[in-house]
Design a protein around this motif. Structure first.
Motif, short mmCIF file in Angstrom:
data_model
loop_
_atom_site.label_atom_id
_atom_site.label_comp_id
_atom_site.label_asym_id
_atom_site.label_seq_id
_atom_site.Cartn_x
_atom_site.Cartn_y
_atom_site.Cartn_z
N MET A 1 0.62 -1.16 0.06
CA MET A 1 0.12 0.11 -0.05
C MET A 1 1.16 1.13 -0.16
N ASN A 2 2.09 1.13 0.56
CA ASN A 2 2.80 2.37 0.60
C ASN A 2 3.33 2.46 -0.75
N TYR A 3 3.55 1.75 -1.59
CA TYR A 3 3.85 2.13 -2.95
C TYR A 3 2.84 2.68 -3.99
N ILE A 4 1.45 2.38 -3.53
CA ILE A 4 0.45 3.06 -4.34
C ILE A 4 0.43 4.36 -3.77
N ALA A 5 0.45 4.40 -2.66
CA ALA A 5 0.37 6.01 -1.91
C ALA A 5 1.55 6.89 -2.38
N ALA A 6 2.62 6.20 -2.71
CA ALA A 6 3.77 7.09 -3.35
C ALA A 6 3.55 7.44 -4.59
N ALA A 7 2.93 6.45 -5.32
CA ALA A 7 2.90 6.82 -6.61
C ALA A 7 1.76 7.94 -6.79
N ILE A 8 0.51 7.88 -6.03
CA ILE A 8 -0.42 8.77 -6.18
C ILE A 8 -0.04 10.21 -5.63
N ALA A 9 1.16 10.02 -4.74
CA ALA A 9 1.82 11.51 -4.30
C ALA A 9 2.48 12.02 -5.57
N ILE A 10 3.30 11.33 -5.98
CA ILE A 10 4.08 11.84 -7.22
C ILE A 10 3.40 12.13 -8.63
N PHE A 11 2.17 11.52 -8.76
CA PHE A 11 1.20 11.76 -9.67
C PHE A 11 0.58 13.04 -9.64
N GLY A 12 0.00 13.17 -8.40
CA GLY A 12 -0.82 14.42 -7.90
C GLY A 12 0.10 15.75 -8.14
N ALA A 13 1.33 15.48 -7.70
CA ALA A 13 2.19 16.64 -7.62
C ALA A 13 2.68 16.88 -9.05
N ALA A 14 3.00 16.26 -10.04
CA ALA A 14 3.36 16.33 -11.24
C ALA A 14 2.00 16.85 -12.04
N VAL A 15 0.82 16.36 -11.79
CA VAL A 15 -0.24 16.95 -12.65
C VAL A 15 -0.51 18.28 -12.12
N GLY A 16 -0.31 18.44 -10.98
CA GLY A 16 -0.57 19.81 -10.47
C GLY A 16 0.21 20.89 -10.86
N ALA A 51 9.73 28.53 -11.01
CA ALA A 51 10.48 27.79 -9.94
C ALA A 51 9.76 27.40 -8.71
N LEU A 52 9.09 28.30 -8.34
CA LEU A 52 8.30 27.94 -6.77
C LEU A 52 7.05 26.75 -7.26
N ILE A 53 6.57 26.72 -8.43
CA ILE A 53 5.71 25.92 -8.85
C ILE A 53 6.49 24.50 -8.96
N GLU A 54 7.77 24.55 -9.39
CA GLU A 54 8.34 23.25 -9.38
C GLU A 54 8.80 22.86 -8.31
N ALA A 55 8.80 23.60 -7.11
CA ALA A 55 9.07 22.79 -5.69
C ALA A 55 8.10 22.05 -5.27
N VAL A 56 6.89 22.01 -5.66
CA VAL A 56 5.81 21.24 -5.29
C VAL A 56 6.19 19.68 -5.82
N PRO A 57 6.39 19.40 -7.05
CA PRO A 57 6.73 17.97 -7.46
C PRO A 57 8.04 17.38 -6.48
N ILE A 58 8.76 18.47 -6.18
CA ILE A 58 10.26 17.86 -5.33
C ILE A 58 9.72 17.65 -4.11
N LEU A 59 8.58 18.38 -3.44
CA LEU A 59 8.24 18.03 -2.05
C LEU A 59 7.24 16.60 -2.45
N GLY A 60 6.58 16.51 -3.33
CA GLY A 60 5.86 15.20 -3.66
C GLY A 60 6.95 13.96 -3.86
N VAL A 61 8.14 13.76 -4.34
CA VAL A 61 9.02 12.96 -4.39
C VAL A 61 9.73 12.68 -3.03
N VAL A 62 10.00 13.74 -2.27
CA VAL A 62 10.33 13.57 -0.77
C VAL A 62 9.26 12.82 0.01
#
Length: 70
Positions: A1-16, A51-62
């Motif tokens: 389940m952690n892998y699915i949650a991680a994938a959703i976090a990255i996907f949401g951050a990238a789309v946003g 640059a500020l918007i691109e900080a969001v996917p970095i936080l998603g990856v973290v």
């Protein structure tokens, strides 16, 4: 389940971030066509915004890495 949650976090951050970058860039180009004399200032402001918007996917990856290696 952690892998699915991680994938959703990255996907949401990238789309946003993609949506946000698209809006910022399109509005900047629109503003440049309306007022060409402001192009330099608008470009600078656009780069700061992107640059500020691109900080969001970095936080998603973290967050995703924290979920995977918990």
């Amino acid at each position: 389940m952690n892998y699915i949650a991680a994938a959703i976090a990255i996907f949401g951050a990238a789309v946003g971030a993609a949506y946000g970058n698209g809006k910022v860039i399109s509005k900047t180009i629109e503003s440049m066509t309306r007022q060409p004399e402001m192009a330099g200032q608008l470009r600078t402001t656009m780069f700061i915004g992107v640059a500020l918007i691109e900080a969001v996917p970095i936080l998603g990856v973290v967050i995703a890495l924290l979920l995977v290696f918990k």
